[in-house]
Motif scaffolding. Sequence first.
Motif, mmCIF file in Angstrom:
data_model
loop_
_atom_site.group_PDB
_atom_site.id
_atom_site.type_symbol
_atom_site.label_atom_id
_atom_site.label_comp_id
_atom_site.label_asym_id
_atom_site.label_seq_id
_atom_site.Cartn_x
_atom_site.Cartn_y
_atom_site.Cartn_z
ATOM 1 N N PHE A 77 0.831 -1.200 0.000
ATOM 2 C CA PHE A 77 0.000 0.000 0.000
ATOM 3 C C PHE A 77 0.866 1.250 0.000
ATOM 4 O O PHE A 77 1.994 1.236 0.486
ATOM 5 N N ASP A 80 -1.225 6.553 1.694
ATOM 6 C CA ASP A 80 -2.649 6.809 1.943
ATOM 7 C C ASP A 80 -3.460 5.524 2.083
ATOM 8 O O ASP A 80 -4.687 5.547 2.065
ATOM 9 N N ASN A 82 -3.766 3.091 -0.036
ATOM 10 C CA ASN A 82 -4.327 2.577 -1.283
ATOM 11 C C ASN A 82 -3.447 1.417 -1.744
ATOM 12 O O ASN A 82 -2.212 1.519 -1.694
#
Length: 153
Positions: A77, A80, A82
């Motif tokens: 990830f 953030d 994501n």
Amino acid sequence: MTGVQTCALPISNISYFEWIDDFVKARNFNFKQVPKEYDYIFWCDADDVIRGIDKLKDIVANNINVDVFSMNYLYSFDEDKNPTVVHIKTQIVKNDGCVEWAGLMLHEDFKENREIKRYFIKDIDRIHLSKIERFDNAKKRNYNIAQKGIIKY
């Protein structure tokens, strides 16, 4: 006595595999420990969590002709949170020898031992929760295993 209930807890079998820098052998050993009375094997690593696991039992029960079930594996990830690396991984296999782990000690995956039916589960994700320190240790470990693999193969 009235009002007292007892229940039998399942018996656990603990087995030991001496680490020999070979994920293929370790995972195949692990799968051989699953008693034949279990129809399926679900596997994941200790630093993974499963999002949507509550849906799994019904999905498998409604697809009894399926041999292997795959899902998205959110591996790493950004800052953030994501996902930046996503793989499709087979996580559930019939416990009938339809697949076995194969590969060269590292980056193992399943080898099909017969024709199999697959099902991709879109509503469940495997999420890797490893920390950066663990990535650093894994890089060193994997490099050493790869070096041994070059010599061996």
